[in-house]
Every structure is written in structure tokens, then in C-alpha cells.
Design an enzyme around this catalytic site. Sequence first.
Site, mmCIF file in Angstrom:
data_model
loop_
_atom_site.group_PDB
_atom_site.id
_atom_site.type_symbol
_atom_site.label_atom_id
_atom_site.label_comp_id
_atom_site.label_asym_id
_atom_site.label_seq_id
_atom_site.Cartn_x
_atom_site.Cartn_y
_atom_site.Cartn_z
ATOM 1 N N ARG B 131 0.808 -1.237 0.000
ATOM 2 C CA ARG B 131 0.000 0.000 0.000
ATOM 3 C C ARG B 131 0.835 1.277 0.000
ATOM 4 N NH1 ARG B 131 -2.939 -2.816 3.923
ATOM 5 N NH2 ARG B 131 -4.692 -3.930 2.997
ATOM 6 N N LYS B 153 3.982 11.397 -11.552
ATOM 7 C CA LYS B 153 3.194 10.475 -12.371
ATOM 8 C C LYS B 153 3.950 9.164 -12.515
ATOM 9 C CE LYS B 153 0.689 13.595 -15.470
ATOM 10 N NZ LYS B 153 0.491 13.916 -16.890
ATOM 11 N N GLU B 195 12.667 18.665 -24.902
ATOM 12 C CA GLU B 195 11.821 19.006 -23.742
ATOM 13 C C GLU B 195 12.371 20.236 -23.008
ATOM 14 O OE1 GLU B 195 8.926 17.635 -22.637
ATOM 15 O OE2 GLU B 195 8.798 15.790 -23.812
ATOM 16 N N LYS B 237 9.091 23.120 -14.198
ATOM 17 C CA LYS B 237 8.071 22.082 -14.083
ATOM 18 C C LYS B 237 7.518 22.029 -12.663
ATOM 19 C CE LYS B 237 6.513 17.502 -15.071
ATOM 20 N NZ LYS B 237 6.676 16.228 -15.764
ATOM 21 N N GLU B 247 -3.362 17.256 -11.983
ATOM 22 C CA GLU B 247 -3.846 17.578 -13.318
ATOM 23 C C GLU B 247 -5.353 17.799 -13.339
ATOM 24 O OE1 GLU B 247 -2.597 14.667 -16.272
ATOM 25 O OE2 GLU B 247 -1.289 16.191 -17.084
ATOM 26 N N ARG B 252 -1.579 22.164 -15.551
ATOM 27 C CA ARG B 252 -0.514 21.228 -15.865
ATOM 28 C C ARG B 252 -0.540 20.842 -17.347
ATOM 29 N NH1 ARG B 252 1.536 16.293 -11.884
ATOM 30 N NH2 ARG B 252 2.959 15.375 -13.388
ATOM 31 N N ASN B 256 1.936 19.987 -21.967
ATOM 32 C CA ASN B 256 1.713 19.148 -23.142
ATOM 33 C C ASN B 256 1.892 19.916 -24.451
ATOM 34 O OD1 ASN B 256 1.148 16.770 -21.723
ATOM 35 N ND2 ASN B 256 -0.961 17.416 -21.365
ATOM 36 N N HIS B 259 2.445 18.252 -27.760
ATOM 37 C CA HIS B 259 2.266 16.821 -27.547
ATOM 38 C C HIS B 259 1.072 16.211 -28.274
ATOM 39 C CE1 HIS B 259 5.537 17.257 -24.760
ATOM 40 N NE2 HIS B 259 5.490 15.979 -24.437
ATOM 41 N N HIS B 263 1.980 13.049 -30.298
ATOM 42 C CA HIS B 263 1.352 11.756 -30.061
ATOM 43 C C HIS B 263 0.828 11.168 -31.375
ATOM 44 C CE1 HIS B 263 -2.037 9.298 -27.975
ATOM 45 N NE2 HIS B 263 -0.987 8.556 -28.207
ATOM 46 N N HIS B 276 10.779 10.159 -28.345
ATOM 47 C CA HIS B 276 9.726 11.060 -27.880
ATOM 48 C C HIS B 276 10.087 12.534 -28.108
ATOM 49 C CE1 HIS B 276 6.293 12.468 -25.649
ATOM 50 N NE2 HIS B 276 7.065 13.133 -24.811
#
Lengths: 373, 373
Positions: B131, B153, B195, B237, B247, B252, B256, B259, B263, B276
Site C-alpha cells: 500500500r 506520475k 523538452e 516544471k 492535473e 498542468r 503538453n 504533444h 502523439h 519522444h
Amino acid sequence: MPAANSGSAASQTVHVPLGDRSYDISIGTGNLVDVGRWVTSLRSVTHAVVISDANVAKHYQQRVEEAIAAEGVRVTSLVVPAGEPSKSVSTAQSLWEAALADRVDRKSVVVALGGGVVGDLAGFIAATMTRGLDFFQIPTSLLAQVDSSVGGKVGINLPSAKNIVGAFWQPKGVLIDTAVLETLPRREYLSGLAEVVKYGVTLDAEFFSYLEANVQPMLDRDPAVLQKIVARSCELKAQVVAEDETETTGLRAILNYGHTYCHALETVAGYGEYLHGEAVSVGMLCASRLGEKLGVFDAESTQRQFKLLSALELPVATPKLDERAILSVMQRDKKVEHGKLRFIVPHRIGKVVLTPDVPSDLAMDAWREGCEA
Amino acid sequence: MPAANSGSAASQTVHVPLGDRSYDISIGTGNLVDVGRWVTSLRSVTHAVVISDANVAKHYQQRVEEAIAAEGVRVTSLVVPAGEPSKSVSTAQSLWEAALADRVDRKSVVVALGGGVVGDLAGFIAATMTRGLDFFQIPTSLLAQVDSSVGGKVGINLPSAKNIVGAFWQPKGVLIDTAVLETLPRREYLSGLAEVVKYGVTLDAEFFSYLEANVQPMLDRDPAVLQKIVARSCELKAQVVAEDETETTGLRAILNYGHTYCHALETVAGYGEYLHGEAVSVGMLCASRLGEKLGVFDAESTQRQFKLLSALELPVATPKLDERAILSVMQRDKKVEHGKLRFIVPHRIGKVVLTPDVPSDLAMDAWREGCEA
């Protein structure tokens, strides 16, 4: 006033105070019909993933899904086989994939409809799907109503350990309809009563006396008494959880009263031999005798528990099992620290104390003296 | 003063302010040797599960484990195959089981040593094992240092969706040694620079100018410049994450930038065709041209990005791909709400705006105009 209360004149609410993770438990008789309005009163919902098991689904799945759909919510219905084996990585994976295939997104919610297994599993799906979905619980077993629906512990098993993978993930709300206990098999119902007795011994002497005075209505599943014992159990657990949400201070450990013996019994007898509450019943009596041996608990109080648990048709004797095996399990129990035995020991009815450094011979004496003839 | 700083005269700390989940990022050159003292300065540790991948393990696993073990910490070493396929349920299951087999308990910690894949995977193990275990990150790719090590994340993929199972699980600390970038393949290093450029365009015009003035030192992996660009990227960031940790406010989402196109490009070109950051480079230029078409961004600023990204040897042209496929991916991207196209559009260098309701023909014009001859 939440709509959830409209189904039952006598419904009541228990608040679980956890800061921005606070939530309410709505307890009533026949309030399941209001589940759609209840969920949508707590937040706006357009998609709900309802997770249940085959036994519960048979009785309640359609009713719950229709009530939710009636509020304009799209419902994804997922049913797993009943029983502990569903708390597996492979079942979790199939639920994640099924939810995704039916277009789950970050605004979806998860509704757990079932007992402890469904609550733990569905809660784990909620905690992890798209990094966390809102979660609503409808516990349908007495054990789940008084125990696993309060506290936010969710998770699954690995082959070699139970509940080892999981999270603390608080629900947004819990709806308890004690009328669903009517369809619960008698043995499972009685097993849940053991946890109710546990709350009396650990936290509330007055509640323990109430239980002693209401054995027959409990056995008869009297609605008023059911509501009282479920609500009081939830209140007591909520008080403990509020002070030790993630089990870090040790306070929450007092809820494990009887559970070190219980866990050893379940393991050595073989999982499935005892229902959890049955093993708790035996374990509480062992812990009480241990309290006597440590000079902190009186024999009369042990006897009161013995009488109450017997009257509730719960097992009260330790079976003849390999004592070395019992001790060995207790020694590697997670409640053991630094190789010493650690127990929750009662000092009086309504008061238990986390006790480290219990000598193993005393612990085994307390086990042995409860042995069936 | 944390011991982590002793390895490098010029080390610095970026604080990520998240209430009781706050943590520090220690950035230096050669500070990896201090990893043992760094971890044990942040909390008392008796057992660490170090998770790495085969590529990174080859260079750094032994050094890291010896440094941790030197502080009296028992180390469990787990190495997964390098690459995105390790972010799977089956790899997670084998890590859970291996950690359990080596006696993980609630006081153990998880150390992620690697790039984005290792960080996401190890973070997910940390978030779910017993947990939730304390988690320390040592990002070893430039992309992980400036992006995935800030923000909490963590997660794994399902066959049909990336990062769909996971959690927000903040580390207790992040140690960045920019010297490890020396062993990073050149193409992967350059990809990480995309980035870095993104932070300039989205949040800090002065930083963008700094990057324009330091192309050659960046290409040469100059230690002082590396430290500056990593630290500033983390700071930027961290500011965004602090205001929108999970988010939910939309803030946030500005991270992106580029992106949505990225993507679509990654998906239609086939995963693995572009790194990426390479796809981000192409995507940022598409989003800039979109800004021009929407009348909110000037051509000169697009040109500045084009020059900088070209100088950093990053791809700047959109390849000839099926435009209907590109549009289709953008329409089902998670950043699309209610069927309308939603982009992060630049208004000036240092300022981008979340823009819903972008007409799809404009979006595709911006794509098409970047096509290679």
C-alpha cells in the site's frame, strides 16, 4: 440532505473525517433503490464502472445498474467470480482492460457492489485506473459493512501473500443497505458479527453490553438492531481511522485485536476452513486469556466474551493443530517487530493495548488453554 | 545541508513544494557517489529495492548499490529489460513477487535508477507495494531528469493504451547527476533537449534566449550548462506541478505543448520510429504554425524555435504520412474534450494557452505546411 436517505425513514449517516478525503457512510434499510440519486448527489457522473461478483450480481446488480442508469449515467458492468481468488493480478488486469475497452476516462467512477473481496479489488482498480478514479462502495456482507468499507484499504493478493499490493484509497461515499443482509448465508452473517463484537471489546464497553442484551434480535437480523450495530461499528472504526489513516502511528493496529491468533489459525488450518470472523472469534478469546496471563485482564471479562460469541453461534475453542506451526506463523506475522511477539491485549472490556515483547510461551499457553476437549 | 551535495562543488537543490508531499531535487556533477548518504539523510532506511534496466545497470547499478549498502542498508537488486515493453502488468507482477521474495516490508524503500521507463515502473511498484513505499528517483536520461522525475506520475501500460494504469506518487527525493549523461547515446541525449526547449517556449523567454546562446555547449554536454538547463527545467516544471498536482485545474496541461501533434506522429509513424523528444520537436513547430494561423503567434517566434531545434540536430519537418490517420489520432487523444480539438497554443515565447475548439482544418494546415519537401 442527500437523496440516499429517502428510501428509509430510519436511515442515518456516519461521517468519516479525513480532511479533503472525508466522506459519509449512509446507512439504512431498503435504501439501495436510491443508489442512482445517491451517487449523482455526491458528484456529477456520466460513466460508472460497476464491479460485482457472481453471487451478489445475481441478487442486486440489475437493480443497482438500473437505478444508476436512470440518472442518465452510462454503466459498464463487470462481474468477477465470487471468492478470494479474484483478488489476483490477472483479474485486476482483465478489469483494467475491460474498463478501457468500454471507454473509461478520468471522469469515470468505480462502484463496488459486494463484500470484502469486491471492495478490495474494485478499490484497487479505482486507485490505479487513469491514476485514480472516484470510488463508491456498496458493501453487501456484514463484514464489509462494518470493517472493510471504512478505512480506504484496497488491494489484491500475490500467490504468497494477501493484500500485499494495494493502496490507501478513500471512497467518495459508502451506501449501506442492511436489508441486503437478508440474502447473506447464515454462516457468513454470523462471521460478520464477530467483528462487531470486536468493536465492543476494543473501543466501547457500553456497545458490548448492548450486544449482550440483543443476541436474539441479532440472530434474527432485526432491522433496527442491524442498523444500530452497523452504524456504531462504522463510527468506532471511523474514529480510529481518522487518527491513523495510513497505519503509521500504531493506533489503527488496535483494530487487529484477535488477529494475530486469527491469522495463524487461518493459515495452519488452511484458508477456507474458517471464515475470517470465525477465526477472529477464536483469536479474541486467545488474546483475552493472554491478557489474564499478563495480569492485565480479568477472567470474568474473558467469560463475557466467551458467552456472547457462543450465543452468536461462533466458534470459541482452538482446534488441535500443530503448535509449532501456529507459533511459526505468529513469529513471521507482519505485526511482529524485531523478532518479538506483539499482540493487542485487552485491559478491560472497551480498552485494548498494543503490547510488544510478549513471551512466546505465554502466547502459546493462551492458545493451548482454549483447546477443544 | 544534505550529504548529497558533497560530491560536487557546484551542486544545487530545486524544491518541489507539495505540502506534506514536498521534496527536493539535488542536482550536481559526479554526485552519484553520494547516493547512499543522500538516501539515508532523507529518512532512516534498512532495506532498499533498487530497480534498474539492463542498459543503465551495466554502467551504474553496482556503484549505486555499493554506495547504499555502505550505509548499512540491505539492498535488493532488480533489473528489467531496457525499453517500453517493460512497463507491463507482467513485469510489474514479477517485480512485486521478487521484492516480496526478498522480504520487502512497509519500511523498505524503492530506488529507481534509470530513464523514464524505469521511473514510471519503479514508481508504480513503490505506490502499490504494501500500500505504498517511500520512493527515491535517480533519473539517468536527460528526458527523465527534466521531465518524468518531477510531478509524481507513475504507471504502466496496457496493450491498448500507454500509462493508463498508475498513480500520483511523489518521490521522497530525486538525485540528478548530470555526469551520467556522458554515457547516454547521442540521439537520446538530443531528444531530451527538445523538452528543455519546450520549457523555454511555454514558461520562460529568458531561458529560451539562454538556450539560443548556448547551442554548442549543449551539444558538447558542457557540465555547467547541463546543470543550468536541468535545474531550470526542473524549477519550471515544479512550479506548474505545485499548482496542479493531479492535473485537475488544466494548468498542468500546458506542459503538453507540442504533444497532441507529437502523439499523432508517434502513433501513425509507429512507436519507435521517432524518439519522444524528436516527435515533440516536430509537434512544437506544428503548434507554433497553428498559433500563427489563429492570429496569436508571430512567424518570427516560430522561426526562432525552428532555428534552435535545427541547431540541436532535432527533426523539424513533418513527414509525409496519412493525414486522415493523423487527424483521427488527434481526435481521440485524451486532450480532446466533447469531440473538439484542443491544443496548447503559443502566444509568445514564454507564454502558451490551452485552446479548446480549434477547427480541424486549421490544425491540419499547420501540420501540412511543415511537411518535408
